[in-house]
Design a protein around this motif. Structure first.
Motif, PDB file in Angstrom:
ATOM      1  N   ALA A  43     -38.716  -0.412  -8.034  1.00  0.00           N
ATOM      2  CA  ALA A  43     -38.825  -1.872  -8.055  1.00  0.00           C
ATOM      3  C   ALA A  43     -40.088  -2.338  -7.333  1.00  0.00           C
ATOM      4  O   ALA A  43     -40.816  -3.215  -7.818  1.00  0.00           O
ATOM      5  N   HIS A  44     -40.348  -1.758  -6.181  1.00  0.00           N
ATOM      6  CA  HIS A  44     -41.544  -2.148  -5.418  1.00  0.00           C
ATOM      7  C   HIS A  44     -42.821  -1.712  -6.134  1.00  0.00           C
ATOM      8  O   HIS A  44     -43.836  -2.425  -6.092  1.00  0.00           O
ATOM      9  N   ILE A  45     -42.791  -0.563  -6.803  1.00  0.00           N
ATOM     10  CA  ILE A  45     -43.962  -0.126  -7.566  1.00  0.00           C
ATOM     11  C   ILE A  45     -44.236  -1.119  -8.690  1.00  0.00           C
ATOM     12  O   ILE A  45     -45.392  -1.477  -8.954  1.00  0.00           O
ATOM     13  N   ALA A  46     -43.178  -1.578  -9.362  1.00  0.00           N
ATOM     14  CA  ALA A  46     -43.350  -2.535 -10.455  1.00  0.00           C
ATOM     15  C   ALA A  46     -43.997  -3.820  -9.960  1.00  0.00           C
ATOM     16  O   ALA A  46     -44.919  -4.363 -10.592  1.00  0.00           O
ATOM     17  N   VAL A  47     -43.543  -4.307  -8.817  1.00  0.00           N
ATOM     18  CA  VAL A  47     -44.132  -5.532  -8.252  1.00  0.00           C
ATOM     19  C   VAL A  47     -45.597  -5.298  -7.900  1.00  0.00           C
ATOM     20  O   VAL A  47     -46.476  -6.109  -8.203  1.00  0.00           O
ATOM     21  N   ALA A  48     -45.878  -4.162  -7.237  1.00  0.00           N
ATOM     22  CA  ALA A  48     -47.257  -3.854  -6.842  1.00  0.00           C
ATOM     23  C   ALA A  48     -48.164  -3.754  -8.066  1.00  0.00           C
ATOM     24  O   ALA A  48     -49.318  -4.214  -8.045  1.00  0.00           O
ATOM     25  N   ASP A  49     -47.649  -3.170  -9.134  1.00  0.00           N
ATOM     26  CA  ASP A  49     -48.462  -3.007 -10.335  1.00  0.00           C
ATOM     27  C   ASP A  49     -48.777  -4.356 -10.971  1.00  0.00           C
ATOM     28  O   ASP A  49     -49.903  -4.583 -11.449  1.00  0.00           O
ATOM     29  N   ILE A  50     -47.814  -5.258 -10.985  1.00  0.00           N
ATOM     30  CA  ILE A  50     -48.082  -6.609 -11.505  1.00  0.00           C
ATOM     31  C   ILE A  50     -49.060  -7.334 -10.583  1.00  0.00           C
ATOM     32  O   ILE A  50     -49.977  -8.032 -11.051  1.00  0.00           O
ATOM     33  N   TYR A  51     -48.897  -7.163  -9.277  1.00  0.00           N
ATOM     34  CA  TYR A  51     -49.837  -7.776  -8.330  1.00  0.00           C
ATOM     35  C   TYR A  51     -51.260  -7.264  -8.550  1.00  0.00           C
ATOM     36  O   TYR A  51     -52.238  -7.980  -8.275  1.00  0.00           O
ATOM     37  N   ARG A  52     -51.382  -6.029  -9.004  1.00  0.00           N
ATOM     38  CA  ARG A  52     -52.714  -5.443  -9.204  1.00  0.00           C
ATOM     39  C   ARG A  52     -53.564  -6.313 -10.127  1.00  0.00           C
ATOM     40  O   ARG A  52     -54.781  -6.419  -9.923  1.00  0.00           O
ATOM     41  N   MET A  53     -52.935  -6.928 -11.111  1.00  0.00           N
ATOM     42  CA  MET A  53     -53.672  -7.774 -12.033  1.00  0.00           C
ATOM     43  C   MET A  53     -53.543  -9.260 -11.681  1.00  0.00           C
ATOM     44  O   MET A  53     -54.519  -9.999 -11.746  1.00  0.00           O
ATOM     45  N   ALA A  54     -52.328  -9.663 -11.278  1.00  0.00           N
ATOM     46  CA  ALA A  54     -52.077 -11.089 -11.078  1.00  0.00           C
ATOM     47  C   ALA A  54     -52.457 -11.571  -9.684  1.00  0.00           C
ATOM     48  O   ALA A  54     -52.945 -12.697  -9.526  1.00  0.00           O
ATOM     49  N   ARG A  55     -52.219 -10.747  -8.662  1.00  0.00           N
ATOM     50  CA  ARG A  55     -52.496 -11.144  -7.274  1.00  0.00           C
ATOM     51  C   ARG A  55     -53.097  -9.966  -6.505  1.00  0.00           C
ATOM     52  O   ARG A  55     -52.443  -9.362  -5.659  1.00  0.00           O
ATOM     53  N   PRO A  56     -54.329  -9.593  -6.803  1.00  0.00           N
ATOM     54  CA  PRO A  56     -54.925  -8.406  -6.179  1.00  0.00           C
ATOM     55  C   PRO A  56     -54.982  -8.491  -4.657  1.00  0.00           C
ATOM     56  O   PRO A  56     -54.959  -7.458  -3.982  1.00  0.00           O
ATOM     57  N   GLU A  57     -55.014  -9.719  -4.132  1.00  0.00           N
ATOM     58  CA  GLU A  57     -55.068  -9.859  -2.671  1.00  0.00           C
ATOM     59  C   GLU A  57     -53.766  -9.434  -1.993  1.00  0.00           C
ATOM     60  O   GLU A  57     -53.746  -9.158  -0.790  1.00  0.00           O
ATOM     61  N   GLU A  58     -52.663  -9.389  -2.753  1.00  0.00           N
ATOM     62  CA  GLU A  58     -51.379  -8.996  -2.178  1.00  0.00           C
ATOM     63  C   GLU A  58     -51.005  -7.552  -2.508  1.00  0.00           C
ATOM     64  O   GLU A  58     -49.946  -7.069  -2.096  1.00  0.00           O
ATOM     65  N   LEU A  59     -51.871  -6.879  -3.241  1.00  0.00           N
ATOM     66  CA  LEU A  59     -51.551  -5.525  -3.687  1.00  0.00           C
ATOM     67  C   LEU A  59     -51.424  -4.552  -2.522  1.00  0.00           C
ATOM     68  O   LEU A  59     -50.462  -3.768  -2.461  1.00  0.00           O
ATOM     69  N   ALA A  60     -52.368  -4.560  -1.603  1.00  0.00           N
ATOM     70  CA  ALA A  60     -52.385  -3.564  -0.527  1.00  0.00           C
ATOM     71  C   ALA A  60     -51.118  -3.631   0.315  1.00  0.00           C
ATOM     72  O   ALA A  60     -50.516  -2.596   0.649  1.00  0.00           O
ATOM     73  N   ALA A  61     -50.684  -4.848   0.645  1.00  0.00           N
ATOM     74  CA  ALA A  61     -49.485  -4.992   1.473  1.00  0.00           C
ATOM     75  C   ALA A  61     -48.246  -4.481   0.739  1.00  0.00           C
ATOM     76  O   ALA A  61     -47.397  -3.795   1.334  1.00  0.00           O
ATOM     77  N   MET A  62     -48.135  -4.787  -0.551  1.00  0.00           N
ATOM     78  CA  MET A  62     -46.976  -4.321  -1.301  1.00  0.00           C
ATOM     79  C   MET A  62     -47.008  -2.806  -1.480  1.00  0.00           C
ATOM     80  O   MET A  62     -45.964  -2.130  -1.405  1.00  0.00           O
TER      81      MET A  62
END
Length: 882
Positions: A137-156
């Motif tokens: 679940a957390h990987i899925a969120v991080a992967d979506i953040y990679r494109m949609a919210r790159p600034e939040e990717l590292a923390a996730m």
């Protein structure tokens, strides 16, 4: 049932071709069993044949077990609407708990990868609320953040990493590794996959892991990982090159060469492997072999990125193949004008050496490969372009048989050419500029780089009016100010010199030389008796057992001429490969200046001065560096280095580009030897990292002298040279200084002056310093020296004391005078002779002798000094150094 079991067995074994063959045989029986289609679909998913999997699953009634495979197939086909349509709540409720997280993840991905307009915040909150500890679940969120919210990717991603435990499934580990690959988070890939991926056959996760080990900071598992790969895997050129890269970073050049030659043998056109092998040979001081390797490259046939090809051009240029280098570099820079790293490396290729083959450096006449600028006459438009057969996108090219090229050929600047026209009047042009296309590209890059790449720092412009060198002086002054900040940082912070050098983008040898020139001390020791005793004990215990040395110390040991002596005494001299790298780099710097005179500019206060370096000076420096390299190869063990025990420190230093500064410490711990370092703070770091002991060079020389490894005269010369190199806290007594003056060596007085230059410093224990000064001044009268030299010795000591004590120099002279008077009263004629000289010296320097001999007046003259607490230590009758 037998068929299903065989398929499952082959899937587990990784033999997917056999699994597919059995699945096809089962389906060929014409069975209507839904599990047959499901099993075939699972095999197709394993083979990444997702359309085939979808067809199998659609051909049979959809069972509960088929829901997840169908969603996986649709997701990989990017049929997001189909995922949402099939993923009903009813089907979710029928799934076992263990499968529901994947169901939710696939739905979440479909809603946002498919850009359905769903609320990301709400969906993230819902998914993580359902699966607060779910890695997938957390990987899925991080992967979506990679494109949609790159600034939040590292923390996730970091939050996800913390959720991974030994019980985490292999599939989750692979998904996290893939996410980390996008982020180039090499340590995360290693943490997720190392020990969990098969090493006996190539696979995508294994390739990620191999890339991670090659690109991450070197650690203890790096070399064993590649050694554990099966022969079939390591024989593949990609894996062999990565192993070679990893060993290259470790500094194990023999292993790197072995892997890289294997890679090149399997893939001869792999340019990156060739460049790595060339660098490996250069680091191993096998320059001729490296040049032969590069000379044998087919520039038109090798496979490499534009950056790789530009690096190849630089290798050709350094090898003297200028025409070949410029041809390749021009092609790369001209066709990759959008790539800052490529175009920024082009100017240095041209400017590396003034000697350019004809006609590259000439301004005409016009010929093949020349750029021209024509002024149109009689109403004709201006024309620019290149006479060439090579077509470069974005550059106006005129073939050799073009009428304009024919008319231009052989003409020079300011000549007028005429192009006949079949229709209308002929066109006339005046030649304004001519330059070779290589030079034109250089000028074009320099003129447009700032506009093309405004954030780049690789090139800069400087505007200068004719005859006005002030902008250049301003730049030199700025660099000088930067160096002053570096020195101030070192003086005010207890950091190792190597760390300060690395963070200021200098070599430790370069910074140490700057300290010497600016009169700044190198913190060698604190000057305590217990410290000296402990270091002496460590040196004696290390006899025959080996020592590790840092770069500065081994260099200065060579300067002192005692490297072989150290080898004979300690048995092993261990240095890190990074130390030898600095020597090779220093040699390359001198080689780049061979055969030409050059000038450097510096500042002394506000006054700029220049220093001209002749070709002869360069040859002398080069000869010395070559001698040092030969000595190191003959006397030292040059060893690879793995990561330290502190992973966080490794990561920090690697991010700063300075991890190798602690290589000697890591090496000392790995080899279980003491460390020799002239840097007090570096030895303190070594102690904190578990190194069992340390010492500095004066202690080593003292032990050598006492044990008969060197003569007393050699020891005295060594102490004087350490003084000249500004080593803080030399241990001196009057006997040492007097024996130094008595040396049968033309440098005797210079060595003495170097040794005493910090007598009376601000942190000096003044009773010891004054006592040694008095004993030296008295003893000099007994030396077999001319009287003028005896007087010069005393004058130097007195001048040093006055210079180093700006706040209380009168009090110091008063104490010396009073002590000499006391000795004279008991019949000490040397004391009286010295006191008479002191009185003459005071008057000769226009000081008030009566004031200096008055206790009340000198006390009143003392400037108040801010006091700091200092630990009390017992001190012998010898002096340290500020």
């Amino acid at each position: 049932m037998v068929g299903y079991n065989l398929i499952t067995a082959y899937r587990v074994l990784g033999d997917l071709d056999q699994a597919k063959r059995i699945a096809d045989q089962v389906l060929a029986t014409g069975t209507k069993d839904p599990d047959a289609a499901l099993t075939a679909a699972c095999v197709a998913i394993d083979l990444e044949e997702f359309a085939e999997a979808k067809r199998f699953l659609r051909s049979a009634s959809l069972s509960d077990n088929a829901v997840i495979p169908l969603l996986v197939a649709l997701s990989n086909l990017h049929e997001w609407a189909g995922v949402i349509e099939e993923a009903t709540n009813e089907r979710r409720e029928k799934l076992p708990i263990s499968s529901r997280q994947l169901f939710d993840v696939l739905v979440f991905r479909a809603r946002h990868a498919g850009k359905t307009g769903a609320n990301l915040d709400e969906d993230v909150e819902q998914l993580l609320a359902r699966w607060p500890l779910g890695v997938a679940a957390h990987i899925a969120v991080a992967d979506i953040y990679r494109m949609a919210r790159p600034e939040e990717l590292a923390a996730m991603a970091e939050k996800t990493r913390l959720l991974i435990t030994p019980a985490t499934s292999y599939s989750d580990r692979v998904m996290f590794a893939q996410l980390s690959l996008f982020r180039q988070a090499w340590e995360d890939i290693i943490g997720a996959l190392d020990g969990f991926v098969g090493l006996d056959q190539p696979s995508e996760p294994l390739a990620w892991l191999a890339h991670a080990f090659a690109n991450a900071p070197t650690q203890a598992r790096t070399s064993p990982f590649y050694q554990s790969l099966s022969p079939e895997v390591i024989a593949l050129p990609c894996y062999a090159r990565l192993a070679g890269m990893a060993e290259y970073k470790r500094g194990n050049l023999k292993a790197a060469e072995r892997y890289l030659r294997s890679a090149i043998s399997a893939a001869p056109t792999d340019l990156r492997a060739v460049l790595l092998l060339s660098s490996t040979l250069m680091r191993a001081n096998q320059e001729d072999e490296a040049r032969e390797l590069i000379a044998g490259v087919d520039d038109d046939a090798v496979n490499g990125s534009p950056d790789d090809l530009m690096r190849l051009a630089h290798r050709h240029r350094r090898a003297g193949e200028t025409t070949r280098a410029l041809k390749l570099a021009y092609r790369m820079a001209a066709t990759n004008r959008h790539d800052e790293s490529v175009v920024s490396s082009y100017p240095s290729l041209i400017l590396m050496n003034e000697a350019l083959p004809s006609p590259i450096g000439q301004a005409g006449p016009a010929q093949t490969g020349f750029w021209f600028d024509l002024e149109g006459l009689d109403g004709a438009r201006d024309v620019t372009g290149i006479i060439d057969d090579e077509d470069i996108v974005g550059i106006d090219r005129f073939a050799l048989n073009h009428p304009l090229a024919i008319a231009l050929t052989g003409k020079s600047v300011n000549e007028v050419i005429e192009i006949p026209a079949k229709i209308g009047v002929s066109r006339r042009y005046r030649i304004r500029k001519l330059k070779h296309k290589y030079i034109w590209l250089l000028h074009d890059i320099m003129a447009t780089h700032a506009a093309r790449f405004p954030a780049a720092r690789s090139l800069f412009e400087m505007s200068m009016k004719e005859g006005d060198v002030q902008p250049l002086l301003d730049m030199v002054r700025a660099l000088q100010d930067r160096n002053d900040v570096v020195v101030a940082t070192y003086m005010s912070h207890p950091f190792p010199l190597a760390a300060i050098a690395a963070l200021s983008n200098q070599s430790v040898l370069q910074l140490a030389g700057h300290l010497t020139r600016t009169g700044t001390n190198l913190r060698t020791c604190i000057g305590a008796v217990e410290e000296d005793k402990a270091a002496t004990m460590f040196v004696r215990q290390a006899r025959g057992k080996g020592v590790a040395l840092d770069t500065l110390t081994v260099w200065q040991l060579c300067e002192l001429g005692h490297l072989q002596t150290a080898k004979d005494y300690f048995g092993r001299l261990c240095i890190a490969r990074s130390t030898m790298d600095e020597m090779i780099e220093l040699r390359a710097k001198f080689e780049s200046a061979r055969g030409r005179e050059f000038m450097t500019i510096d500042f002394d206060g506000e006054q700029a001065y220049r220093q001209v370096h002749s070709p002869e000076d360069t040859e002398k420096r080069l000869k010395w560096v070559n001698a040092v390299i030969e000595d190191l190869e003959a006397c030292c063990e040059i060893l690879p280095v793995d990561g330290s025990l502190d992973v966080r420190l490794d990561k920090l230093l690697d991010n700063l580009g300075s991890k190798e500064i602690f290589d000697p410490i890591t090496l000392a711990r790995a080899e279980d030897v003491i460390i020799l370092s002239e840097d007090l703070n570096f030895r303190q770091c070594a102690a904190s990292q578990g190194v069992k002991g340390g010492a500095w060079l004066q202690v080593v020389l003292n032990v050598f002298a006492r044990d008969g490894q060197i003569t007393r005269d050699q020891y005295l010369v060594g102490v004087g040279m350490l003084g000249a190199m500004r080593h803080e806290h030399l241990s001196l007594d009057a006997q040492t200084l007097l024996q130094m003056l008595a040396l049968d060596d033309p440098r005797a007085f210079a060595l003495f002056n170097a040794a005493i230059q910090f007598i009376g410093g601000r942190n000096a224990h003044m009773p010891s310093h004054i006592a040694v000064s008095i004993d030296t001044m008295r003893g000099v009268w007994k030396l077999n020296l001319p009287s003028w030299q005896q007087s010069r010795v005393i004058g130097s000591l007195l001048a040093q004391l006055v210079r180093s004590r700006p706040g209380d120099w009168k009090l110091v002279l008063h104490i010396i005078d009073a002590e000499l008077a006391k000795r004279a009263r008991v019949g000490d004629h040397l004391g009286q002779q010295t006191r008479d000289y002191l009185a003459d010296w005071i008057k000769g320097h226009f000081y008030d002798l009566a004031e200096i001999r008055s206790q009340e007046r000198v006390i009143a003259s003392v400037e108040p000094r801010r006091r700091t607490k200092r630990a009390k230590v017992s001190r012998p009758k010898k002096i340290g150094r500020d």
